[in-house]
Design a protein around this motif. Structure first.
Motif, mmCIF file in Angstrom:
data_model
loop_
_atom_site.group_PDB
_atom_site.id
_atom_site.type_symbol
_atom_site.label_atom_id
_atom_site.label_comp_id
_atom_site.label_asym_id
_atom_site.label_seq_id
_atom_site.Cartn_x
_atom_site.Cartn_y
_atom_site.Cartn_z
ATOM 1 N N GLY A 238 0.786 -1.228 0.000
ATOM 2 C CA GLY A 238 0.000 0.000 0.000
ATOM 3 C C GLY A 238 0.816 1.275 0.000
ATOM 4 N N LYS A 239 2.115 1.171 -0.052
ATOM 5 C CA LYS A 239 2.966 2.357 -0.030
ATOM 6 C C LYS A 239 3.405 2.719 -1.449
ATOM 7 C CE LYS A 239 4.759 1.205 4.549
ATOM 8 N NZ LYS A 239 5.968 0.924 5.356
ATOM 9 N N PRO A 240 3.827 3.947 -1.695
ATOM 10 C CA PRO A 240 4.310 4.326 -3.031
ATOM 11 C C PRO A 240 5.668 3.700 -3.310
ATOM 12 C CG PRO A 240 4.590 6.144 -1.496
ATOM 13 C CD PRO A 240 3.818 5.096 -0.754
ATOM 14 N N PHE A 241 6.004 3.663 -4.595
ATOM 15 C CA PHE A 241 7.312 3.122 -4.971
ATOM 16 C C PHE A 241 8.425 3.957 -4.358
ATOM 17 C CE2 PHE A 241 10.313 0.741 -7.199
ATOM 18 C CZ PHE A 241 11.171 1.569 -7.903
ATOM 19 N N GLY A 242 8.338 5.240 -4.431
ATOM 20 C CA GLY A 242 9.264 6.121 -3.736
ATOM 21 C C GLY A 242 10.577 6.343 -4.449
ATOM 22 N N GLY A 290 9.409 -4.577 -20.721
ATOM 23 C CA GLY A 290 10.626 -3.864 -21.077
ATOM 24 C C GLY A 290 10.471 -3.088 -22.372
ATOM 25 N N ASP A 291 11.472 -2.231 -22.655
ATOM 26 C CA ASP A 291 11.542 -1.451 -23.897
ATOM 27 C C ASP A 291 10.454 -0.383 -24.004
ATOM 28 O OD1 ASP A 291 13.705 -3.014 -24.579
ATOM 29 O OD2 ASP A 291 12.558 -4.330 -25.906
ATOM 30 N N SER A 292 9.600 -0.245 -22.995
ATOM 31 C CA SER A 292 8.535 0.755 -23.029
ATOM 32 C C SER A 292 8.473 1.459 -21.680
ATOM 33 C CB SER A 292 7.188 0.106 -23.360
ATOM 34 O OG SER A 292 6.155 1.055 -23.314
ATOM 35 N N PRO A 293 9.146 2.595 -21.537
ATOM 36 C CA PRO A 293 9.145 3.292 -20.246
ATOM 37 C C PRO A 293 7.753 3.647 -19.740
ATOM 38 C CG PRO A 293 10.850 4.177 -21.680
ATOM 39 C CD PRO A 293 10.031 3.257 -22.513
ATOM 40 N N ASN A 294 6.838 4.024 -20.620
ATOM 41 C CA ASN A 294 5.488 4.393 -20.182
ATOM 42 C C ASN A 294 4.773 3.216 -19.525
ATOM 43 O OD1 ASN A 294 5.567 7.114 -21.062
ATOM 44 N ND2 ASN A 294 5.148 6.483 -23.171
ATOM 45 N N GLN A 295 4.885 2.029 -20.126
ATOM 46 C CA GLN A 295 4.259 0.849 -19.541
ATOM 47 C C GLN A 295 4.936 0.452 -18.240
ATOM 48 O OE1 GLN A 295 3.929 -2.363 -22.358
ATOM 49 N NE2 GLN A 295 2.960 -1.090 -23.922
ATOM 50 N N THR A 302 0.871 0.928 -10.235
ATOM 51 C CA THR A 302 -0.366 0.188 -9.959
ATOM 52 C C THR A 302 -0.162 -1.202 -9.359
ATOM 53 O OG1 THR A 302 -0.379 -0.631 -12.247
ATOM 54 C CG2 THR A 302 -1.580 1.408 -11.791
ATOM 55 N N LEU A 303 0.897 -1.899 -9.690
ATOM 56 C CA LEU A 303 1.052 -3.280 -9.233
ATOM 57 C C LEU A 303 1.490 -3.329 -7.771
ATOM 58 C CD1 LEU A 303 2.758 -4.942 -12.342
ATOM 59 C CD2 LEU A 303 0.339 -4.834 -11.746
ATOM 60 N N PRO A 304 0.877 -4.222 -6.968
ATOM 61 C CA PRO A 304 1.249 -4.308 -5.547
ATOM 62 C C PRO A 304 2.576 -5.008 -5.302
ATOM 63 C CG PRO A 304 -0.437 -5.920 -6.046
ATOM 64 C CD PRO A 304 -0.258 -5.109 -7.304
ATOM 65 N N GLU A 305 2.967 -5.905 -6.204
ATOM 66 C CA GLU A 305 4.237 -6.617 -6.083
ATOM 67 C C GLU A 305 5.051 -6.385 -7.351
ATOM 68 O OE1 GLU A 305 3.784 -10.683 -5.050
ATOM 69 O OE2 GLU A 305 2.355 -10.289 -3.417
ATOM 70 N N LEU A 306 6.326 -6.106 -7.174
ATOM 71 C CA LEU A 306 7.177 -5.724 -8.295
ATOM 72 C C LEU A 306 8.397 -6.627 -8.374
ATOM 73 C CD1 LEU A 306 7.132 -1.850 -7.712
ATOM 74 C CD2 LEU A 306 5.709 -3.143 -9.319
ATOM 75 N N GLU A 307 8.773 -6.923 -9.602
ATOM 76 C CA GLU A 307 10.034 -7.627 -9.879
ATOM 77 C C GLU A 307 10.809 -6.761 -10.865
ATOM 78 O OE1 GLU A 307 10.213 -11.997 -10.357
ATOM 79 O OE2 GLU A 307 11.087 -11.523 -12.314
ATOM 80 N N LEU A 308 11.879 -6.162 -10.396
ATOM 81 C CA LEU A 308 12.638 -5.189 -11.187
ATOM 82 C C LEU A 308 13.955 -5.785 -11.631
ATOM 83 C CD1 LEU A 308 12.166 -2.054 -8.889
ATOM 84 C CD2 LEU A 308 10.606 -2.959 -10.623
ATOM 85 N N THR A 309 14.272 -5.552 -12.905
ATOM 86 C CA THR A 309 15.590 -5.884 -13.427
ATOM 87 C C THR A 309 16.351 -4.580 -13.613
ATOM 88 O OG1 THR A 309 14.668 -7.800 -14.581
ATOM 89 C CG2 THR A 309 16.859 -7.067 -15.268
#
Length: 316
Positions: A238-242, A290-295, A302-309
């Motif tokens: 529930g917190k922002p990405f920050g 990937g390859d689309s910064p806007n997406q 919006t997503l509650p769980e993130l997997e970042l490369t």
């Protein structure tokens, strides 16, 4: 009764003889009615006894089934007595009235062979879900790959570059001198997407490197650093990405410009230094996008769980 009828008769029918005649007529009629009532009562008694005899002397039990209409299965005001297959020929269905004060139907008879012992139910305890935490991924042992390439510039180089704070990042390689070079070079010395160019013919600043690419002729020597991507998983709760983020129209990655209060800051507090996401790192994928910064930005919001490369230019 005869006297009342005589009083109602006309005067010519009210003499002594007429009175006697009417008394005899009413007496015989009453005797006939009494006889008929006696016969009806006897018939009812015989029928009731026959019904009771059939019910008590039946040699078979009627077990409950989907189509059975036994008294034990019909708690309504009427029920039917059903016979077994051997007794169906010539048998009659006898309807019996149940008293209105009956509150519950008689229990269904169940033979001992059909009874099942109650088995204790095994209660399976489900493990309680604990709140998810941001666990850092395993540490990456491999370091960045640094190499130099020399390209003869006899036409356009055919590369698109993204100028970031950390350095010059390769967006893509298209038809041109570099693509011709890649076709003949070793795979570990080919210029690829996400590579950082840190030196062009001795020029190291972003502005001077771009001038050298556009103005130089002959041989162009590029010093390239290929970063090693790593992956982290974050739970926002529930917190922002920050984080402050930056990208251009044709970018294929998002550069982190600052760390703010939120999920990313909490992750960095528990992660090892080489896995922390720091300013000037670039995010190249968000949950496989990937390859689309806007997406990627939309997924971060919006997503509650993130997997970042993520990739990083050493020393940036």
């Amino acid at each position: 009764l005869s006297q009342r009828v005589t009083m109602l008769l006309p005067p010519k029918h009210s003499g002594p003889r007429a009175r006697v005649r009417h008394e005899r007529l009413f007496t015989s009629t009453a005797l006939r009615c009494w006889s008929l009532l006696t016969v009806a009562a006897g018939c009812w008694s015989l029928t009731h006894r026959a019904t009771t005899f059939v019910w008590l002397t039946s040699s078979r039990s009627c077990y409950p089934s989907a189509s059975c209409t036994c008294p034990s299965q019909l708690p309504s005001a009427m029920f039917n007595c059903c016979c077994t297959e051997d007794d169906t020929e010539g048998a009659e269905l006898i309807a019996v009235d149940v008293h209105d004060s009956l509150e519950e139907a008689p229990p269904v008879y169940e033979p001992e062979s059909q009874k099942e012992e109650a088995k204790p139910e095994l209660v399976k305890e489900e493990p309680k879900e604990e709140p998810k935490t941001n666990e850092p991924a395993p540490q990456v042992s491999a370091g960045p790959h640094t190499f130099e390439i020399s390209v003869v510039k006899d036409g356009p180089l055919g590369i698109m570059l993204d100028i970031k704070v950390a350095g010059v990042n390769v967006v893509r390689v298209s038809a041109g001198c570099v693509q011709t070079y890649n076709a003949k070079a070793d795979p570990d010395k080919c210029l690829e997407k996400f590579d950082y160019i840190v030196d062009i013919n001795g020029k190291t600043s972003c502005k001077s490197m771009l001038g050298e690419v556009t103005e130089c002729k002959g041989t162009v020597t590029l010093k390239v650093v290929r970063p090693v991507p790593w992956t982290v998983k974050l739970v926002k709760n529930g917190k922002p990405f920050g984080a402050g983020l930056s990208f251009e129209k044709d970018s294929v990655s998002i550069e982190v410009t600052e760390i703010r209060d939120g999920t990313l800051k909490e992750f960095n507090a528990s992660a090892s230094p080489d896995l922390q996401i720091k300013p000037f790192d670039s995010i190249i994928k968000v949950n496989g996008i990937g390859d689309s910064p806007n997406q990627m930005i939309e997924a971060l919001k919006t997503l509650p769980e993130l997997e970042l490369t993520v990739i990083r230019l050493p020393g940036a």
